[in-house]
Design an enzyme around this catalytic site. Structure first.
Site, PDB file in Angstrom:
ATOM      1  N   GLY A 108      -6.910  43.513  65.302  1.00 35.22           N
ATOM      2  CA  GLY A 108      -6.472  42.474  66.241  1.00 35.22           C
ATOM      3  C   GLY A 108      -7.595  42.106  67.192  1.00 35.22           C
ATOM      4  O   GLY A 108      -8.736  42.568  67.061  1.00 35.22           O
ATOM      5  N   GLY A 134      -3.268  40.452  63.204  1.00 35.64           N
ATOM      6  CA  GLY A 134      -4.707  40.665  63.065  1.00 35.64           C
ATOM      7  C   GLY A 134      -5.193  40.157  61.720  1.00 35.64           C
ATOM      8  O   GLY A 134      -4.390  39.722  60.892  1.00 35.64           O
ATOM      9  N   VAL A 155       2.613  50.985  61.178  1.00 35.93           N
ATOM     10  CA  VAL A 155       2.782  52.212  61.974  1.00 35.93           C
ATOM     11  C   VAL A 155       4.237  52.671  62.075  1.00 35.93           C
ATOM     12  O   VAL A 155       4.481  53.789  62.531  1.00 35.93           O
ATOM     13  CB  VAL A 155       2.191  52.096  63.406  1.00 35.93           C
ATOM     14  CG1 VAL A 155       0.686  52.122  63.380  1.00 35.93           C
ATOM     15  CG2 VAL A 155       2.732  50.886  64.140  1.00 35.93           C
ATOM     16  N   LEU A 169      -2.960  50.729  69.557  1.00 30.60           N
ATOM     17  CA  LEU A 169      -2.841  49.333  70.003  1.00 30.60           C
ATOM     18  C   LEU A 169      -1.812  48.555  69.196  1.00 30.60           C
ATOM     19  O   LEU A 169      -1.418  47.455  69.607  1.00 30.60           O
ATOM     20  CB  LEU A 169      -4.203  48.612  69.859  1.00 30.60           C
ATOM     21  CG  LEU A 169      -5.281  48.807  70.929  1.00 30.60           C
ATOM     22  CD1 LEU A 169      -5.783  50.248  70.962  1.00 30.60           C
ATOM     23  CD2 LEU A 169      -6.447  47.873  70.683  1.00 30.60           C
ATOM     24  N   THR A 188       8.310  48.595  66.155  1.00 34.40           N
ATOM     25  CA  THR A 188       6.883  48.936  66.214  1.00 34.40           C
ATOM     26  C   THR A 188       6.588  49.734  67.474  1.00 34.40           C
ATOM     27  O   THR A 188       5.885  50.752  67.435  1.00 34.40           O
ATOM     28  CB  THR A 188       6.033  47.643  66.180  1.00 34.40           C
ATOM     29  OG1 THR A 188       6.244  47.013  64.921  1.00 34.40           O
ATOM     30  CG2 THR A 188       4.551  47.928  66.367  1.00 34.40           C
ATOM     31  N   ARG A 202       0.261  66.977  65.976  1.00 36.02           N
ATOM     32  CA  ARG A 202      -0.176  67.813  64.844  1.00 36.02           C
ATOM     33  C   ARG A 202      -1.682  68.072  64.874  1.00 36.02           C
ATOM     34  O   ARG A 202      -2.136  69.192  64.626  1.00 36.02           O
ATOM     35  CB  ARG A 202       0.218  67.139  63.515  1.00 36.02           C
ATOM     36  CG  ARG A 202      -0.099  67.989  62.274  1.00 36.02           C
ATOM     37  CD  ARG A 202       0.295  67.294  60.976  1.00 36.02           C
ATOM     38  NE  ARG A 202      -0.393  66.030  60.767  1.00 36.02           N
ATOM     39  CZ  ARG A 202      -1.639  65.902  60.352  1.00 36.02           C
ATOM     40  NH1 ARG A 202      -2.381  66.959  60.106  1.00 36.02           N
ATOM     41  NH2 ARG A 202      -2.167  64.702  60.197  1.00 36.02           N
ATOM     42  N   TYR A 241       9.435  43.106  73.858  1.00 33.27           N
ATOM     43  CA  TYR A 241       8.080  43.554  74.162  1.00 33.27           C
ATOM     44  C   TYR A 241       8.069  44.431  75.417  1.00 33.27           C
ATOM     45  O   TYR A 241       7.562  45.558  75.385  1.00 33.27           O
ATOM     46  CB  TYR A 241       7.183  42.327  74.356  1.00 33.27           C
ATOM     47  CG  TYR A 241       5.725  42.628  74.576  1.00 33.27           C
ATOM     48  CD1 TYR A 241       4.927  43.120  73.551  1.00 33.27           C
ATOM     49  CD2 TYR A 241       5.130  42.382  75.810  1.00 33.27           C
ATOM     50  CE1 TYR A 241       3.568  43.370  73.756  1.00 33.27           C
ATOM     51  CE2 TYR A 241       3.775  42.629  76.022  1.00 33.27           C
ATOM     52  CZ  TYR A 241       2.999  43.117  74.990  1.00 33.27           C
ATOM     53  OH  TYR A 241       1.661  43.362  75.192  1.00 33.27           O
TER      54      TYR A 241
END
Ligand code: NAD
Ligand code: UDP
Ligand code: UDP
Length: 421
Positions: A108, A134, A155, A169, A188, A202, A241
Protein backbone atom coordinates in the site's frame (compact mmCIF):
# COMPACT_ATOMS: atom_id res chain seq x y z
CA UNK A 1 7.95 11.33 -20.66
CA UNK A 2 9.77 11.82 -17.41
CA UNK A 3 13.33 10.61 -17.14
CA UNK A 4 15.75 10.55 -14.22
CA UNK A 5 14.60 12.95 -11.52
CA UNK A 6 16.25 16.34 -11.69
CA UNK A 7 17.88 17.61 -8.51
CA UNK A 8 15.17 19.02 -6.26
CA UNK A 9 15.93 21.58 -3.59
CA UNK A 10 13.93 20.77 -0.45
CA UNK A 11 14.10 22.63 2.84
CA UNK A 12 12.61 21.70 6.19
CA UNK A 13 10.32 23.80 8.40
CA UNK A 14 13.35 25.73 9.70
CA UNK A 15 14.69 26.43 6.21
CA UNK A 16 17.49 23.82 6.42
CA UNK A 17 18.16 21.71 3.32
CA UNK A 18 16.80 18.14 3.57
CA UNK A 19 19.29 15.69 2.06
CA UNK A 20 18.61 12.64 4.20
CA UNK A 21 15.59 11.23 6.02
CA UNK A 22 15.65 9.13 9.18
CA UNK A 23 18.16 9.11 12.03
CA UNK A 24 20.07 6.82 14.33
CA UNK A 25 17.89 6.40 17.41
CA UNK A 26 17.31 3.68 20.02
CA UNK A 27 20.12 1.62 18.48
CA UNK A 28 18.48 1.48 15.04
CA UNK A 29 19.88 3.42 12.10
CA UNK A 30 17.03 4.57 9.84
CA UNK A 31 18.91 7.26 7.92
CA UNK A 32 18.99 7.09 4.13
CA UNK A 33 19.86 9.52 1.40
CA UNK A 34 16.74 11.29 0.11
CA UNK A 35 17.88 11.04 -3.53
CA UNK A 36 18.22 7.24 -3.17
CA UNK A 37 14.59 7.08 -2.02
CA UNK A 38 13.38 9.51 -4.67
CA UNK A 39 15.00 7.39 -7.36
CA UNK A 40 12.55 4.66 -6.32
CA UNK A 41 9.32 6.67 -6.59
CA UNK A 42 10.03 9.58 -8.93
CA UNK A 43 11.73 7.63 -11.72
CA UNK A 44 9.69 6.44 -14.67
CA UNK A 45 8.68 2.79 -14.66
CA UNK A 46 9.23 2.37 -18.36
CA UNK A 47 10.62 4.22 -21.35
CA UNK A 48 8.82 4.90 -24.61
CA UNK A 49 9.60 2.85 -27.68
CA UNK A 50 11.37 4.71 -30.47
CA UNK A 51 10.42 4.31 -34.16
CA UNK A 52 12.34 0.99 -34.32
CA UNK A 53 10.39 -0.42 -31.37
CA UNK A 54 13.46 -0.18 -29.15
CA UNK A 55 13.78 1.93 -26.02
CA UNK A 56 14.11 5.61 -26.94
CA UNK A 57 16.30 6.45 -23.99
CA UNK A 58 19.42 5.08 -22.46
CA UNK A 59 18.05 2.63 -19.96
CA UNK A 60 21.32 1.57 -18.38
CA UNK A 61 21.80 2.25 -14.70
CA UNK A 62 25.04 4.17 -15.28
CA UNK A 63 23.45 7.39 -14.06
CA UNK A 64 22.62 5.73 -10.75
CA UNK A 65 18.83 5.88 -11.20
CA UNK A 66 18.37 2.13 -11.72
CA UNK A 67 15.95 2.83 -14.55
CA UNK A 68 13.60 0.02 -15.49
CA UNK A 69 14.20 -1.44 -18.94
CA UNK A 70 10.47 -1.88 -19.54
CA UNK A 71 9.38 -0.38 -22.86
CA UNK A 72 5.99 1.10 -23.70
CA UNK A 73 4.92 1.32 -27.32
CA UNK A 74 2.35 4.08 -27.77
CA UNK A 75 1.25 2.86 -31.23
CA UNK A 76 0.38 -0.66 -30.16
CA UNK A 77 -0.46 0.25 -26.54
CA UNK A 78 1.74 -2.68 -25.48
CA UNK A 79 4.25 -2.73 -22.66
CA UNK A 80 7.23 -5.05 -22.44
CA UNK A 81 8.19 -5.51 -18.79
CA UNK A 82 11.59 -6.35 -17.37
CA UNK A 83 12.86 -6.29 -13.81
CA UNK A 84 15.49 -3.68 -12.95
CA UNK A 85 18.85 -4.31 -14.58
CA UNK A 86 20.44 -3.95 -11.14
CA UNK A 87 18.98 -3.40 -7.67
CA UNK A 88 19.75 -0.17 -5.81
CA UNK A 89 22.59 -0.66 -3.32
CA UNK A 90 21.46 -1.72 0.16
CA UNK A 91 23.55 -1.59 3.34
CA UNK A 92 25.50 -4.74 4.07
CA UNK A 93 24.61 -5.37 7.72
CA UNK A 94 26.22 -7.86 10.07
CA UNK A 95 23.81 -10.77 10.74
CA UNK A 96 23.45 -9.59 14.35
CA UNK A 97 22.15 -6.20 13.14
CA UNK A 98 19.97 -7.48 10.31
CA UNK A 99 16.31 -7.78 11.33
CA UNK A 100 13.71 -10.07 9.77
CA UNK A 101 10.82 -7.68 9.29
CA UNK A 102 7.26 -8.54 8.30
CA UNK A 103 5.23 -5.68 6.79
CA UNK A 104 1.53 -6.46 6.36
CA UNK A 105 -0.12 -4.10 3.87
CA UNK A 106 3.38 -3.50 2.51
CA UNK A 107 2.15 -2.96 -1.06
CA UNK A 108 0.00 0.00 0.00
CA UNK A 109 0.90 3.67 0.09
CA UNK A 110 2.52 3.87 3.56
CA UNK A 111 3.74 0.25 3.50
CA UNK A 112 5.72 0.66 0.27
CA UNK A 113 7.65 3.63 1.69
CA UNK A 114 8.42 1.66 4.85
CA UNK A 115 9.62 -1.25 2.69
CA UNK A 116 11.91 1.02 0.63
CA UNK A 117 13.47 2.40 3.80
CA UNK A 118 13.96 -0.99 5.49
CA UNK A 119 15.38 -2.50 2.29
CA UNK A 120 17.89 0.32 1.69
CA UNK A 121 18.95 -0.10 5.33
CA UNK A 122 19.86 -3.73 4.67
CA UNK A 123 17.10 -5.62 6.52
CA UNK A 124 15.21 -8.73 5.35
CA UNK A 125 11.68 -7.71 4.44
CA UNK A 126 8.62 -9.86 3.82
CA UNK A 127 5.52 -8.12 2.48
CA UNK A 128 2.13 -9.69 3.11
CA UNK A 129 -0.68 -8.16 1.07
CA UNK A 130 -3.94 -9.21 -0.58
CA UNK A 131 -3.68 -6.27 -3.07
CA UNK A 132 -7.16 -4.98 -2.24
CA UNK A 133 -6.04 -1.34 -2.29
CA UNK A 134 -2.31 -1.87 -2.76
CA UNK A 135 -0.53 -2.82 -5.94
CA UNK A 136 2.44 -5.00 -6.87
CA UNK A 137 3.95 -2.08 -8.80
CA UNK A 138 4.65 -0.17 -5.56
CA UNK A 139 7.27 -2.74 -4.54
CA UNK A 140 8.03 -4.49 -7.85
CA UNK A 141 11.46 -2.83 -7.93
CA UNK A 142 12.52 -5.19 -5.09
CA UNK A 143 11.12 -8.43 -6.50
CA UNK A 144 14.00 -10.88 -6.96
CA UNK A 145 16.23 -9.19 -4.37
CA UNK A 146 17.64 -11.78 -1.92
CA UNK A 147 16.50 -9.70 1.09
CA UNK A 148 12.92 -9.35 -0.21
CA UNK A 149 9.84 -11.55 -0.37
CA UNK A 150 6.34 -10.65 -1.60
CA UNK A 151 3.47 -12.88 -0.44
CA UNK A 152 -0.16 -12.61 -1.58
CA UNK A 153 -2.09 -13.40 1.56
CA UNK A 154 -5.17 -12.15 3.35
CA UNK A 155 -4.42 -11.40 7.01
CA UNK A 156 -7.84 -12.71 8.08
CA UNK A 157 -6.29 -16.17 7.48
CA UNK A 158 -3.51 -17.45 9.80
CA UNK A 159 0.06 -17.08 8.58
CA UNK A 160 3.31 -18.65 9.78
CA UNK A 161 6.77 -17.09 9.43
CA UNK A 162 9.77 -16.47 11.68
CA UNK A 163 10.52 -12.79 12.22
CA UNK A 164 11.88 -10.18 14.66
CA UNK A 165 9.55 -7.26 14.01
CA UNK A 166 6.00 -6.99 12.62
CA UNK A 167 4.64 -3.76 11.20
CA UNK A 168 0.91 -4.49 10.91
CA UNK A 169 -0.56 -2.04 8.36
CA UNK A 170 -2.96 -4.25 6.41
CA UNK A 171 -6.31 -2.42 6.29
CA UNK A 172 -7.93 -0.16 3.69
CA UNK A 173 -7.52 3.46 4.81
CA UNK A 174 -9.56 5.73 2.54
CA UNK A 175 -13.27 6.24 3.36
CA UNK A 176 -14.56 4.98 -0.05
CA UNK A 177 -12.33 1.88 0.20
CA UNK A 178 -13.11 0.97 3.79
CA UNK A 179 -16.84 1.61 3.24
CA UNK A 180 -16.88 -0.54 0.06
CA UNK A 181 -17.20 -3.72 2.15
CA UNK A 182 -17.65 -2.64 5.78
CA UNK A 183 -17.97 -6.20 7.12
CA UNK A 184 -14.63 -7.12 5.53
CA UNK A 185 -13.04 -3.98 7.00
CA UNK A 186 -14.07 -5.00 10.53
CA UNK A 187 -12.95 -8.57 9.84
CA UNK A 188 -9.55 -7.34 8.66
CA UNK A 189 -9.13 -5.15 11.73
CA UNK A 190 -10.21 -7.83 14.18
CA UNK A 191 -9.20 -11.21 12.70
CA UNK A 192 -6.16 -9.82 10.84
CA UNK A 193 -4.84 -8.17 13.99
CA UNK A 194 -5.63 -11.29 16.06
CA UNK A 195 -3.61 -13.46 13.65
CA UNK A 196 -0.66 -11.08 13.57
CA UNK A 197 -0.69 -10.87 17.39
CA UNK A 198 -0.82 -14.67 17.55
CA UNK A 199 2.20 -14.71 15.25
CA UNK A 200 4.00 -12.14 17.45
CA UNK A 201 3.22 -14.23 20.54
CA UNK A 202 4.62 -17.42 18.94
CA UNK A 203 7.77 -15.82 17.50
CA UNK A 204 8.32 -13.23 20.31
CA UNK A 205 8.55 -10.61 17.58
CA UNK A 206 7.86 -6.99 18.47
CA UNK A 207 4.47 -5.93 17.08
CA UNK A 208 3.54 -2.44 15.84
CA UNK A 209 0.02 -1.60 14.67
CA UNK A 210 -0.81 1.45 12.56
CA UNK A 211 -3.88 2.76 14.32
CA UNK A 212 -5.43 6.08 13.41
CA UNK A 213 -6.63 9.49 14.57
CA UNK A 214 -10.09 8.10 13.69
CA UNK A 215 -10.12 6.41 17.11
CA UNK A 216 -10.85 9.94 18.40
CA UNK A 217 -13.90 10.11 16.07
CA UNK A 218 -15.45 13.58 15.74
CA UNK A 219 -13.37 14.95 18.62
CA UNK A 220 -14.61 17.26 21.34
CA UNK A 221 -11.02 17.84 22.50
CA UNK A 222 -8.69 19.87 20.30
CA UNK A 223 -5.87 19.16 19.56
CA UNK A 224 -6.17 15.42 20.27
CA UNK A 225 -3.82 13.90 22.85
CA UNK A 226 -3.42 10.19 23.52
CA UNK A 227 -5.34 10.24 26.83
CA UNK A 228 -8.55 11.35 25.06
CA UNK A 229 -10.99 8.42 24.70
CA UNK A 230 -12.74 9.73 21.61
CA UNK A 231 -16.22 10.44 20.31
CA UNK A 232 -17.15 7.74 17.82
CA UNK A 233 -20.54 6.84 16.35
CA UNK A 234 -20.51 3.02 16.73
CA UNK A 235 -23.16 2.42 14.05
CA UNK A 236 -22.34 5.12 11.50
CA UNK A 237 -20.77 4.66 8.04
CA UNK A 238 -17.24 5.25 9.37
CA UNK A 239 -17.67 2.81 12.27
CA UNK A 240 -16.29 -0.21 10.39
CA UNK A 241 -12.93 1.57 10.29
CA UNK A 242 -13.03 3.59 13.54
CA UNK A 243 -14.42 0.82 15.73
CA UNK A 244 -12.30 -1.73 13.85
CA UNK A 245 -9.14 0.15 14.82
CA UNK A 246 -10.40 0.68 18.37
CA UNK A 247 -10.97 -3.06 18.85
CA UNK A 248 -7.59 -3.73 17.18
CA UNK A 249 -6.00 -1.54 19.87
CA UNK A 250 -8.01 -3.42 22.54
CA UNK A 251 -6.69 -6.75 21.20
CA UNK A 252 -3.14 -5.37 21.09
CA UNK A 253 -3.21 -4.37 24.76
CA UNK A 254 -5.01 -7.63 25.62
CA UNK A 255 -2.07 -9.60 24.19
CA UNK A 256 0.34 -7.31 26.03
CA UNK A 257 -1.35 -7.91 29.41
CA UNK A 258 -2.21 -11.56 28.93
CA UNK A 259 0.68 -12.92 26.86
CA UNK A 260 3.42 -10.29 27.39
CA UNK A 261 3.59 -9.51 23.68
CA UNK A 262 5.90 -6.53 23.09
CA UNK A 263 3.57 -4.00 21.43
CA UNK A 264 3.71 -0.53 19.84
CA UNK A 265 0.68 1.53 18.79
CA UNK A 266 1.02 4.41 16.31
CA UNK A 267 -2.03 6.66 15.94
CA UNK A 268 -1.44 8.11 12.50
CA UNK A 269 -3.00 11.41 11.41
CA UNK A 270 -3.77 12.25 7.74
CA UNK A 271 -0.70 11.39 5.69
CA UNK A 272 -0.03 12.04 2.00
CA UNK A 273 2.73 11.48 -0.53
CA UNK A 274 3.77 9.77 -3.75
CA UNK A 275 2.24 6.32 -4.46
CA UNK A 276 -1.04 7.26 -2.83
CA UNK A 277 -3.63 5.60 -5.05
CA UNK A 278 -4.73 8.58 -7.23
CA UNK A 279 -8.34 7.39 -7.17
CA UNK A 280 -8.67 6.30 -3.54
CA UNK A 281 -10.92 9.26 -2.79
CA UNK A 282 -8.89 10.89 -0.05
CA UNK A 283 -8.67 14.64 -0.14
CA UNK A 284 -5.00 15.16 -1.07
CA UNK A 285 -5.00 12.76 -4.02
CA UNK A 286 -8.44 14.00 -5.18
CA UNK A 287 -7.40 17.66 -5.16
CA UNK A 288 -4.03 17.18 -6.88
CA UNK A 289 -5.41 14.90 -9.61
CA UNK A 290 -8.37 17.23 -10.23
CA UNK A 291 -6.13 20.32 -10.46
CA UNK A 292 -3.58 18.58 -12.72
CA UNK A 293 -6.32 17.42 -15.08
CA UNK A 294 -7.93 20.89 -15.13
CA UNK A 295 -11.11 19.56 -13.50
CA UNK A 296 -13.09 21.30 -10.75
CA UNK A 297 -11.86 20.63 -7.21
CA UNK A 298 -14.57 19.08 -5.02
CA UNK A 299 -14.82 20.50 -1.50
CA UNK A 300 -17.31 18.58 0.65
CA UNK A 301 -19.71 20.79 2.64
CA UNK A 302 -18.67 24.39 3.29
CA UNK A 303 -15.02 23.34 3.60
CA UNK A 304 -14.68 24.74 7.13
CA UNK A 305 -13.80 21.31 8.58
CA UNK A 306 -10.09 21.02 9.35
CA UNK A 307 -7.35 18.41 8.88
CA UNK A 308 -3.61 18.44 9.58
CA UNK A 309 -1.40 16.91 6.89
CA UNK A 310 1.80 14.94 7.33
CA UNK A 311 4.30 14.01 4.61
CA UNK A 312 5.00 10.30 4.31
CA UNK A 313 8.77 10.47 5.06
CA UNK A 314 8.03 12.03 8.47
CA UNK A 315 5.57 9.21 9.19
CA UNK A 316 8.13 6.52 8.30
CA UNK A 317 10.70 8.23 10.57
CA UNK A 318 8.12 8.16 13.37
CA UNK A 319 7.09 4.53 12.82
CA UNK A 320 10.68 3.27 12.83
CA UNK A 321 11.54 5.36 15.91
CA UNK A 322 8.46 4.02 17.74
CA UNK A 323 9.16 0.39 16.79
CA UNK A 324 12.69 0.61 18.17
CA UNK A 325 11.89 2.69 21.27
CA UNK A 326 10.68 1.47 24.68
CA UNK A 327 7.36 3.33 24.38
CA UNK A 328 4.46 0.88 24.47
CA UNK A 329 1.66 3.41 25.04
CA UNK A 330 -0.20 4.78 21.98
CA UNK A 331 1.70 7.58 20.23
CA UNK A 332 0.22 10.19 17.89
CA UNK A 333 2.26 10.56 14.70
CA UNK A 334 1.17 13.56 12.68
CA UNK A 335 1.94 17.10 11.60
CA UNK A 336 0.35 19.98 13.53
CA UNK A 337 -0.07 22.19 10.42
CA UNK A 338 -3.86 22.50 10.40
CA UNK A 339 -5.91 23.77 7.43
CA UNK A 340 -9.58 24.21 6.68
CA UNK A 341 -10.36 22.07 3.63
CA UNK A 342 -11.18 25.17 1.60
CA UNK A 343 -7.78 26.75 2.45
CA UNK A 344 -6.16 23.46 1.57
CA UNK A 345 -7.88 23.36 -1.85
CA UNK A 346 -6.50 26.83 -2.59
CA UNK A 347 -3.00 25.81 -1.52
CA UNK A 348 -3.05 22.68 -3.69
CA UNK A 349 -4.27 24.70 -6.69
CA UNK A 350 -1.47 27.26 -6.19
CA UNK A 351 1.20 24.54 -5.94
CA UNK A 352 -0.07 22.65 -8.98
CA UNK A 353 0.04 25.90 -10.98
CA UNK A 354 3.58 26.61 -9.74
CA UNK A 355 4.84 23.17 -10.81
CA UNK A 356 3.05 23.48 -14.18
CA UNK A 357 4.55 26.96 -14.75
CA UNK A 358 8.05 25.67 -13.93
CA UNK A 359 7.58 22.90 -16.49
CA UNK A 360 6.20 25.35 -19.10
CA UNK A 361 2.80 23.59 -19.19
CA UNK A 362 -0.04 25.77 -20.51
CA UNK A 363 -3.36 25.43 -18.69
CA UNK A 364 -6.45 25.07 -20.86
CA UNK A 365 -8.78 26.47 -18.19
CA UNK A 366 -8.54 27.83 -14.68
CA UNK A 367 -9.55 25.28 -12.10
CA UNK A 368 -12.64 26.15 -10.05
CA UNK A 369 -13.42 25.03 -6.50
CA UNK A 370 -16.94 23.61 -6.27
CA UNK A 371 -18.91 22.29 -3.28
CA UNK A 372 -20.48 18.85 -2.88
CA UNK A 373 -22.54 17.27 -0.10
CA UNK A 374 -20.77 16.63 3.18
CA UNK A 375 -20.44 12.88 3.91
CA UNK A 376 -22.08 11.65 7.14
CA UNK A 377 -20.10 11.72 10.39
CA UNK A 378 -17.22 13.66 8.80
CA UNK A 379 -15.07 14.91 11.74
CA UNK A 380 -15.18 18.71 12.05
CA UNK A 381 -11.63 19.22 13.23
CA UNK A 382 -8.42 17.25 13.62
CA UNK A 383 -4.93 18.14 14.81
CA UNK A 384 -2.48 15.94 16.69
CA UNK A 385 -0.95 16.80 20.03
CA UNK A 386 2.51 15.32 19.44
CA UNK A 387 4.01 16.09 22.85
CA UNK A 388 4.43 12.39 23.64
CA UNK A 389 6.25 11.68 20.36
CA UNK A 390 8.51 14.65 20.98
CA UNK A 391 9.33 13.58 24.54
CA UNK A 392 9.68 9.83 24.17
CA UNK A 393 10.76 9.43 20.52
CA UNK A 394 12.51 12.80 20.08
CA UNK A 395 10.54 12.93 16.85
CA UNK A 396 8.87 15.93 15.24
CA UNK A 397 7.76 16.39 11.61
CA UNK A 398 10.34 18.15 9.43
CA UNK A 399 8.46 18.52 6.15
CA UNK A 400 6.27 21.57 5.62
CA UNK A 401 3.00 20.80 3.88
CA UNK A 402 4.09 22.93 0.93
CA UNK A 403 7.36 21.00 0.42
CA UNK A 404 5.61 17.65 0.60
CA UNK A 405 2.84 18.76 -1.75
CA UNK A 406 5.33 19.97 -4.36
CA UNK A 407 6.95 16.55 -4.40
CA UNK A 408 3.61 14.76 -4.61
CA UNK A 409 2.47 17.00 -7.49
CA UNK A 410 5.71 16.20 -9.39
CA UNK A 411 5.05 12.50 -8.85
CA UNK A 412 1.47 12.63 -10.21
CA UNK A 413 2.58 14.88 -13.08
CA UNK A 414 5.16 12.26 -14.07
CA UNK A 415 2.49 9.53 -13.86
CA UNK A 416 0.21 11.62 -16.07
CA UNK A 417 2.98 12.03 -18.65
CA UNK A 418 3.55 8.27 -18.56
CA UNK A 419 -0.16 7.84 -19.34
CA UNK A 420 -0.68 6.25 -15.93
CA UNK A 421 -3.20 8.69 -14.52
P1 NAD B 1 -3.51 1.67 1.63
O1 NAD B 1 -4.92 1.34 1.33
O2 NAD B 1 -2.70 2.32 0.55
O3 NAD B 1 -2.72 0.39 2.14
C1 NAD B 1 -3.31 -0.68 2.84
C2 NAD B 1 -2.69 -1.98 2.34
O4 NAD B 1 -3.25 -3.08 3.07
C3 NAD B 1 -2.97 -2.24 0.86
O5 NAD B 1 -1.80 -2.66 0.22
C4 NAD B 1 -4.04 -3.34 0.90
O6 NAD B 1 -4.03 -4.13 -0.27
C5 NAD B 1 -3.63 -4.10 2.14
N1 NAD B 1 -4.75 -4.85 2.73
C6 NAD B 1 -6.00 -4.42 3.02
N2 NAD B 1 -6.73 -5.42 3.56
C7 NAD B 1 -5.92 -6.50 3.63
C8 NAD B 1 -6.08 -7.84 4.08
N3 NAD B 1 -7.25 -8.26 4.58
N4 NAD B 1 -5.04 -8.70 4.01
C9 NAD B 1 -3.85 -8.28 3.50
N5 NAD B 1 -3.62 -7.03 3.04
C10 NAD B 1 -4.65 -6.16 3.11
O7 NAD B 1 -3.54 2.62 2.92
P2 NAD B 1 -2.36 3.40 3.65
O8 NAD B 1 -2.67 4.84 3.62
O9 NAD B 1 -1.03 2.94 3.16
O10 NAD B 1 -2.58 2.91 5.16
C11 NAD B 1 -1.74 1.93 5.77
C12 NAD B 1 -2.10 1.78 7.23
O11 NAD B 1 -1.94 3.04 7.92
C13 NAD B 1 -3.55 1.34 7.48
O12 NAD B 1 -3.57 0.44 8.57
C14 NAD B 1 -4.25 2.62 7.86
O13 NAD B 1 -5.35 2.38 8.68
C15 NAD B 1 -3.14 3.38 8.58
N6 NAD B 1 -3.37 4.84 8.54
C16 NAD B 1 -3.10 5.56 7.41
C17 NAD B 1 -3.36 6.92 7.40
C18 NAD B 1 -3.07 7.78 6.19
O14 NAD B 1 -3.38 8.96 6.22
N7 NAD B 1 -2.47 7.26 5.13
C19 NAD B 1 -3.89 7.56 8.53
C20 NAD B 1 -4.17 6.77 9.65
C21 NAD B 1 -3.89 5.42 9.65
N1 UDP C 1 -1.62 -17.44 14.40
C1 UDP C 1 -1.03 -17.20 13.18
N2 UDP C 1 0.31 -17.44 13.04
C2 UDP C 1 1.08 -17.88 14.06
C3 UDP C 1 0.47 -18.09 15.31
C4 UDP C 1 -0.90 -17.85 15.46
O1 UDP C 1 -1.68 -16.78 12.23
O2 UDP C 1 2.28 -18.04 13.84
C5 UDP C 1 -3.08 -17.19 14.55
C6 UDP C 1 -3.80 -18.42 15.07
O3 UDP C 1 -4.25 -19.20 13.98
C7 UDP C 1 -4.94 -17.83 15.87
C8 UDP C 1 -4.51 -16.41 16.18
O4 UDP C 1 -3.26 -16.20 15.52
O5 UDP C 1 -6.11 -17.76 15.09
C9 UDP C 1 -4.33 -16.17 17.65
O6 UDP C 1 -3.34 -17.03 18.14
P1 UDP C 1 -3.23 -17.43 19.66
O7 UDP C 1 -2.09 -18.38 19.81
O8 UDP C 1 -3.18 -16.22 20.49
O9 UDP C 1 -4.64 -18.07 19.95
P2 UDP C 1 -5.19 -19.54 19.88
O10 UDP C 1 -4.57 -20.21 18.68
O11 UDP C 1 -4.76 -20.15 21.15
O12 UDP C 1 -6.65 -19.33 19.75
N1 UDP D 1 -12.83 15.98 1.28
C1 UDP D 1 -13.22 16.97 0.36
N2 UDP D 1 -13.13 16.68 -0.96
C2 UDP D 1 -12.68 15.48 -1.44
C3 UDP D 1 -12.29 14.48 -0.51
C4 UDP D 1 -12.40 14.77 0.84
O1 UDP D 1 -13.61 18.07 0.74
O2 UDP D 1 -12.63 15.33 -2.67
C5 UDP D 1 -12.89 16.31 2.72
C6 UDP D 1 -13.59 15.27 3.59
O3 UDP D 1 -14.98 15.53 3.68
C7 UDP D 1 -12.88 15.46 4.92
C8 UDP D 1 -11.47 15.89 4.53
O4 UDP D 1 -11.55 16.35 3.18
O5 UDP D 1 -13.48 16.52 5.66
C9 UDP D 1 -10.44 14.74 4.61
O6 UDP D 1 -10.98 13.64 3.92
P1 UDP D 1 -10.17 12.29 3.67
O7 UDP D 1 -11.13 11.35 3.02
O8 UDP D 1 -8.89 12.56 2.99
O9 UDP D 1 -9.77 11.77 5.13
P2 UDP D 1 -10.50 11.66 6.56
O10 UDP D 1 -11.89 12.22 6.48
O11 UDP D 1 -10.49 10.21 6.84
O12 UDP D 1 -9.64 12.48 7.43
Amino acid sequence: MSSAPTKIHTVDKEGKEITTVGFNRFGFDSEVNLEALRALYLRAHYSNAGPNGKSAQNSSDEDGTYQSNSIYNKETGGISYTTLTRFPPVKLLAPSERKRVLVTGGAGFVGSHLVDRLMLLGHEVTVLDNFFTGSKTTVSHWVGHPNFELVRHDVVEPFMIECDQIYHLACPASPPHYQYNPVKTVKTSFMGTLNMLGLAKRTKARFLITSTSEVYGDPEVHPQHEEYWGHVNPIGIRACYDEGKRVAETLTYGYQRQDKVDVRVARIFNTYGPRMNPYDGRVVSNFIVQALKGEDMTVYGDGKQTRSFQYVHDLIDGLIALMNSDESRPVNIGNGDEFTIIEFAELVREIVEKVQDEAGIKRTRSVKIIHKDMPKDDPKQRRPDTTRAKETLKWQPRWSVRMGLEEMVRYYKAKMEEGNL
